[in-house]
Design an enzyme around this catalytic site. Structure first.
Site, short mmCIF file in Angstrom:
data_model
loop_
_atom_site.label_atom_id
_atom_site.label_comp_id
_atom_site.label_asym_id
_atom_site.label_seq_id
_atom_site.Cartn_x
_atom_site.Cartn_y
_atom_site.Cartn_z
N THR A 320 24.78 42.95 96.04
CA THR A 320 24.56 43.23 97.00
C THR A 320 25.64 44.72 98.05
O THR A 320 26.58 45.01 97.27
CB THR A 320 25.65 41.67 97.82
OG1 THR A 320 24.96 40.81 97.08
CG2 THR A 320 25.85 41.96 99.63
N GLN A 372 16.18 38.30 93.43
CA GLN A 372 17.45 37.34 94.44
C GLN A 372 17.04 36.79 94.95
O GLN A 372 17.12 37.64 96.43
CB GLN A 372 17.80 37.77 93.71
CG GLN A 372 19.47 36.03 93.50
CD GLN A 372 20.81 36.74 92.91
OE1 GLN A 372 21.89 37.45 94.22
NE2 GLN A 372 21.12 36.02 91.84
N CYS A 403 27.15 32.54 94.26
CA CYS A 403 27.56 33.33 95.77
C CYS A 403 28.47 32.58 96.01
O CYS A 403 28.83 31.54 96.50
CB CYS A 403 26.65 33.92 96.53
SG CYS A 403 27.49 34.74 98.27
N LYS A 442 21.02 31.91 88.18
CA LYS A 442 22.14 32.91 88.21
C LYS A 442 23.43 32.00 87.89
O LYS A 442 23.25 31.60 89.44
CB LYS A 442 22.17 34.24 88.69
CG LYS A 442 24.25 35.10 87.90
CD LYS A 442 23.99 36.62 88.67
CE LYS A 442 24.52 37.50 88.05
NZ LYS A 442 26.43 36.49 88.37
N GLY A 562 30.11 40.10 82.67
CA GLY A 562 31.72 39.91 82.85
C GLY A 562 32.51 40.47 82.14
O GLY A 562 32.33 40.42 81.09
N ALA A 584 26.93 44.29 85.46
CA ALA A 584 27.47 44.08 87.10
C ALA A 584 28.09 45.86 87.84
O ALA A 584 27.90 46.48 88.16
CB ALA A 584 27.97 42.95 88.05
#
Length: 714
Positions: A320, A372, A403, A442, A562, A584
């Site tokens: 985001t 997504q 989220c 996810k 991660g 990410a």
């Protein structure tokens, strides 16, 4: 939100003393000759690199205000808290004394002091929209070519005098227009902030005839006719409504009757195509291509759906704010195989919001691309899935069940769906029924840190119809042991081409999306983010938990996610049995991470090369958002948000130990040149200086604070 940009990570370890350097926990181990203090660091930048101060530093500073601890991170220490989490009077951070009593019990006559914490979002930051810097705008009817008559006439709030507009227009930001050089024509015309490169006599917009006018290669735009239908609620969702009726009766969604679709395909009923939510024009015959086939009449079975080969590929997570189209283009250039758009809220898509549909746009270089969706209820999610299935070009659709932010969680969306298994099941089954492309999920490990839920949900997801799952891993039991080996232990050998084990095979009953060689059949599946909602980013990812999830998800492929910041981290992640890795925050710190993983090396990239990456980002941004004032300032804003993460990167040549870990914050250091030092600055003012090197000077009343307080060092 999507992984990475939703919440800036809280740094683990490390107190106020920075003289310990490489020995301090949670601080990147930088060679002593490069370490400096905060004061010397900013003095060097203000001097613009003319005179480099001495880089000799002492082993420690009795005052505790030496290098490594930015001001925003030292707030609690300055308020009297010691490095071990207690205040000077023996009180812990949560207001308790060493014997467990609260402050009121210890001192009845004193009021507790509010603790200031540099974490969370800057909700009160001055957020200025790009339109603020372009108050005297020219009417769009004059910018278009050929110019048309304004539909609003005298009621139009924009300028219609080109000469007056040019007289008040600020000076150009540069001599070269990226759009004119790339496409042979600049759509912004006279409003372009680089208009001197393509304006002729009388403000006429020039066109390169030899190059030809090329349209920007971006797909998945929102059709105006469809937007009007969505706003008036004229779009019909027959397949979604049928699937929802079956789910409400407790039946598994089945294929709809072939008769209505056959009649509809042949065009027998005299229905208005606009009522069906199509994007075809209202007038004129319906365009067809070829003869009528069985696929036009009979719905595809799950095992006949389109397949993809993403096993062993590098997956750029949906991010985001920072995971916009220009950033994805940068990552694609460095080797990202799979990309996904930013999280889009399904209710906003169903309402036809332009800003939300912009998150679905796809560049032609994104060969494997998905979107997504976030939602809390089966009806809106299923209808949105059917809408996207017939309007946008994607290879898969992903459900956000990770989220953690309150705005989404309290409405029942994001990771709250992990505790609402009934609604979660209906969402997955309904969306899988109406989609012709694979459906992925996810996840986080769970909601509470000590109560993981992912391993329980994965077998259910396999039967509900999910094709792939990504699981983001959290620290088990609150532990913070790093995933990378300790200093002195050699990293494991890389798996061959980062290929997953052959035991992750396709389940024929799933709607899988993989086209793999006969020797290895796999498909997209769950995506697991390795932290719980409670952990956010305060703990390291626990990859030991991923092996349980891989076994629980088999034969459905599972991607892990991660704390991957080097090729050693990726190799170790693949050894857990995952079908692939999702990257990410590592991509935000170093987008060339994909190249490092594929080439199995550490890249000591120079500061000039990093600046070239930022320059490419600005060029992509001007192509995507436009080269007028609004487009330039929107590009600048996203560049500054990205710089709030890029500043945490430590060059390879400055590290005492390789690789840098994602939870290690950089202390203050002087780079090998001025530009390398400037790119390491943690001040927003220095980020603005970098943006001015690429996009010209900022407007007179420009102000910026990053989205997250942990990144806002003043």
């Amino acid at each position: 939100m999507a992984e990475g940009a939703t919440e800036a990570p809280a740094e683990s370890g490390g107190g106020g003393d920075s003289g310990a350097g490489a020995l301090e926990r949670g601080v990147a181990p930088i060679k002593p000759q490069y370490l400096t203090t905060k004061e010397r660091f900013h003095e060097f930048l203000e001097a613009k690199g003319q005179e480099k101060p001495s880089q000799e530093t002492e082993a420690g500073d009795p005052g505790g205000n030496d290098l490594g601890e930015p001001e925003a991170k030292r707030i609690r220490l300055e308020d009297g808290q010691t490095g071990d989490g207690r205040t000077e009077d023996g009180q812990t951070e949560d207001g308790r004394t060493e014997d467990g009593r609260t402050e009121e019990a210890a001192e009845p006559g004193e009021q507790p002091q509010a603790q200031k914490r540099a974490r969370g979002q800057n909700k009160g930051r001055p957020h200025v929209k790009p339109t603020h810097y372009d108050k005297d705008r020219l009417c769009p009817s004059l910018v278009q070519e050929p110019a048309t008559q304004c539909a609003f006439g005298a009621r139009c709030r924009f300028l219609h005098d080109v000469g007056r507009y040019l007289a008040a227009k600020p000076a150009d930001l540069g001599p070269r227009c990226v759009l004119f050089e790339t496409f042979g024509r600049c759509p912004a015309g006279v409003t372009c902030r680089f208009a001197g490169a393509h304006l002729g006599p009388g403000g006429r917009n020039l066109v390169r005839q030899e190059q030809g006018v090329q349209a920007p290669p971006v797909r998945n735009g929102l059709d105006k006719a469809l937007q009007q239908q969505l706003r008036k609620r004229q779009v019909r969702f027959e397949r979604a409504e049928q699937a929802l009726r079956q789910l409400s009766r407790g039946q598994l969604p089945g294929p709809p009757s072939a008769v209505p679709e056959a009649t509809e395909a042949e065009g027998a009923p005299a229905q208005d195509p606009q009522e069906l939510g199509t994007v075809a024009p209202a007038s004129g015959p319906v365009q067809t291509c070829g003869a009528l086939t069985d696929e036009d009449i009979v719905r595809l079975r799950p095992c006949e759906k389109r397949r993809l080969d993403i096993s062993g590929k590098l997956y750029l997570a949906p991010l985001t704010t920072c995971g916009n189209l220009p950033f994805r283009r940068v990552c694609k250039r460095f080797g990202a195989d799979v990309t996904c758009g930013e999280m889009a809220v399904c209710t906003n898509l169903l309402q036809g919001q332009t800003s939300e549909w912009a998150l679905l746009r796809r560049h032609q270089c994104e060969d494997i691309f998905g979107v997504q969706l976030e939602g809390a209820f089966p009806d809106t999610m299923t209808k949105c899935a059917e809408l996207l299935n017939r309007t946008v070009d994607v290879d898969f659709v992903d459900i956000n069940v990770g989220c953690p932010i309150d705005l989404v969680y309290k409405k029942g969306g994001g990771c709250a769906l992990m505790q609402r298994s009934g609604k979660f099941q209906q969402i997955v089954r309904g969306m899988s029924q109406v989609l012709d492309v694979p459906l992925t999920v996810k996840l986080r490990t769970g909601v509470q840190e000590r109560t993981p839920l992912a391993h329980r949900l994965l077998p259910e997801l396999r039967t509900w119809g999910a094709a792939l799952v990504t699981v983001g891993l959290g620290a088990a039991g609150g532990g913070d042991a790093p995933m990378a080996p300790s200093h002195g232990v050699s990293p494991p050998a890389p798996p061959p081409s980062l290929c997953p084990p052959a035991r992750l095979s396709v389940c024929p009953s799933l709607c899988l999306s993989a086209r793999l060689p006969p020797s290895l059949t796999s498909a997209p599946g769950p995506q697991l983010h390795g932290r719980s909602r409670e952990q956010r980013y305060t703990k390291l990812a626990d990859w030991r938990y991923i092996e349980q999830c891989v076994a629980a998800a088999s034969p459905m492929p599972l991607f892990g996610n991660g704390d991957i910041l080097s090729y050693e981290d990726a190799n170790r992640a693949m050894q857990t049995g995952v079908a692939g890795v999702m990257i990410a925050r590592g991509a935000l710190l170093k987008p060339w991470l994909f190249t490092e993983i594929k080439e199995q090396r550490h890249w000591d990239i120079s500061a000039s090369e990093r600046l070239d990456i930022l320059r490419d980002f600005t060029h992509y941004g001007l192509e995507h958002w436009g080269s007028d004032t609004q487009g330039v300032e929107r590009t600048r804003r996203f560049l500054l948000e990205w710089l709030s993460f890029l500043c945490r990167y430590v060059p390879v040549g400055l590290l005492e130990r390789l690789p840098q870990r994602l939870n290690e914050r950089p202390p203050y250091f002087l780079g090998r040149d001025y530009l390398e030092t400037l790119l390491a600055s943690q001040r927003a003012a220095d980020w603005i200086r970098i943006s001015e090197m690429l996009l010209g000077p900022v407007p007179r009343d420009f102000v910026f604070l990053p989205k997250h307080k942990a990144n806002a060092y003043k």
